[in-house]
Design an enzyme around this catalytic site. Structure first.
Site, PDB file in Angstrom:
ATOM      1  N   GLU A 138      15.347-101.876  15.676  1.00 42.87           N
ATOM      2  CA  GLU A 138      16.756-101.649  15.346  1.00 42.87           C
ATOM      3  C   GLU A 138      17.444-103.004  15.467  1.00 42.87           C
ATOM      4  O   GLU A 138      17.826-103.434  16.545  1.00 42.87           O
ATOM      5  CB  GLU A 138      17.348-100.601  16.309  1.00 42.87           C
ATOM      6  CG  GLU A 138      18.842-100.406  16.207  1.00 42.87           C
ATOM      7  CD  GLU A 138      19.315-100.201  14.797  1.00 42.87           C
ATOM      8  OE1 GLU A 138      20.336-100.794  14.426  1.00 42.87           O
ATOM      9  OE2 GLU A 138      18.658 -99.452  14.026  1.00 42.87           O
ATOM     10  N   CYS A 195      26.322-103.279  15.920  1.00 44.60           N
ATOM     11  CA  CYS A 195      25.429-103.518  14.787  1.00 44.60           C
ATOM     12  C   CYS A 195      25.995-102.879  13.528  1.00 44.60           C
ATOM     13  O   CYS A 195      25.676-103.305  12.410  1.00 44.60           O
ATOM     14  CB  CYS A 195      24.020-102.998  15.081  1.00 44.60           C
ATOM     15  SG  CYS A 195      23.979-101.263  15.561  1.00 44.60           S
TER      16      CYS A 195
END
Length: 431
Positions: free
Chosen positions: A205, A239
């Site tokens: 990720e 993110c």
């Protein structure tokens, strides 16, 4: 050096979590930590909170061995009973959600409601896993608060705080079946190569360079608060933060004007103050990266509409920033700077907008704002967004517990949390 915050009356709530001046950074059924002692600083004032003793490589080795032994016991427990343990974990977190949220705010700089929200997301995932436990062998999200009370090995949920040496050992360790890594694309690439070299499984990720596309028929009453929240929330350190805002040329000027006014109304302050909307960057290095990015944006032809400076107050505070006038291909636009800088870009056609959304190397989150259902279905289709998360009329930031979270391309391809993401933690066998 100033006194540790944990010893100040204002922060006495830290001791409700069992924290001390110096804390163990290893847990494998028992607490320990014989490695380097590091200090955690509050990014809102750069004062030291408390200290943590990190793991040595020998402690890492002991922890992995204990975790493998604990797995033998955990794997023998029927899934519904494992679900009951996870339910208790969620309940234990509920009792401490506000104080844990305060700790997130104090140590990370997230505003209080976001800190509590992080804990709530953990609770929600526990609830999701409890449901799965009565259908299939669901994900395991344990906590030593609960495990010892149920006479289970604490090593089921182990922890080793450490630096690059511990990370490298973990990536190389053939006993670790799956390495789940969250972080930068550059480090993720090193992890992926190391894990793949031993044919291990990896779940990555990584970065995101997320875009919102606003068409001429969009509802601007939705666009302005959505773009604001997605770009400045967590001071741009998610993110899923919106870093590129593509505006149809017919609405460009009015959106920039309205958004700049909204930016000036953002409440900046201490992250644990409930009225604060925007807190500090996490480190002094992040402030330097912010200033360097603003400087590069100017050099590459951008105009700073608002922000662009460090705020004169204790802590790592910078102004939320809007930059216009850059080319969509400008190097800084294609760089994920983990800071509250929004690049606003014009477009003319749908095809142009979709192509520009997809032209960056990362592929995490994306969103369009339109009332045209034809555009919506093309956006969701094979010629639309190439991201792992594809939104319509909502921001890029945030995540749904029930939907697998993650992205494509340089974001790593991994999926965490709900939906069928649990399958990545399982072994498939054909009987």
């Amino acid at each position: 050096m100033s006194t540790l915050l944990i010893n100040q009356q204002k922060y006495s709530w830290l001791k409700e979590l069992g924290l001390k001046e110096e804390n163990d950074g290893v847990y494998n059924g028992t607490w320990g930590g014989k490695g380097e002692v590091i200090t955690s600083y509050c990014p809102a004032n750069n004062e030291p909170i408390a200290k943590v003793r990190q793991a040595t490589l020998q402690e890492y080795e002991e922890t992995v061995q204990k975790a493998k032994e604990a797995w033998k016991i955990w794997a023998d427990i029927p899934a519904p009973k494992r679900g009951e343990i996870v339910r208790q974990i969620g309940d234990a977190l509920r009792k401490k959600s506000k104080v844990l949220g305060s700790l997130v705010s104090l140590e990370m700089g997230k505003i209080f409601v976001e800190g509590v929200g992080e804990v709530q997301e953990y609770i929600d995932i526990c609830d999701y896993a409890v449901g799965l436990s009565r259908m299939i062998g669901g994900p395991v999200l344990p906590s030593e608060k609960v495990l010892e009370e149920n006479k289970l090995p604490g090593a089921i949920c182990s922890m080793t705080c450490g630096g690059a040496d511990i990370g490298t050992a973990l990536a190389k360790d053939e006993r670790v079946d799956l390495v789940s890594f969250t972080g930068s694309t550059n480090v993720g690439k090193q992890v992926a190569l190391t894990v793949q070299e031993r044919f291990g499984r990896q779940l990555l990720e990584l970065g995101g360079n997320n875009a919102i596309i606003v068409f001429e028929d969009a509802d601007l009453n939705l666009v302005i608060p959505s773009a604001l929240f997605a770009a400045v929330g967590t001071a741009g350190q998610r993110c899923t933060t919106t870093r590129r805002l593509f505006l149809h040329e017919s609405v460009h000027d009015v959106v920039v004007e309205k958004l700049a006014k909204a930016y000036k109304q953002v409440r900046i302050g201490d992250p644990w103050d409930p009225s604060t909307m925007y807190g500090p960057l996490h480190t002094k290095q992040a402030v330097d990266m912010y200033l360097a990015a603003v400087d590069q944006a100017r050099q590459q032809g951008g105009t700073v509409v608002c922000g662009g400076k460090v705020i004169d107050r204790p802590g790592n505070y910078v102004e939320p920033t809007i930059v216009t006038g850059l080319a969509h291909s400008a190097p800084i636009v294609h760089t994920e700077t983990f800071a509250p800088i929004l690049y606003v870009l014009k477009f003319k056609t749908e095809e142009e907008a979709f192509a520009r959304n997809n032209e960056v190397k990362q592929g995490l989150s994306s969103s369009i704002f339109t009332t045209d259902m034809g555009k919506v279905f093309r956006w969701l289709g094979p010629k639309g967004s190439d991201c792992g998360i594809v939104n319509v009329n909502i921001p890029t930031s945030g995540a749904e517990i029930g939907g697998a979270f993650g992205g494509e391309k340089h974001t790593g391809g991994g999926r965490e949390s709900g939906s069928d993401a649990w399958k990545q933690y399982m072994r498939r066998s054909t009987w």
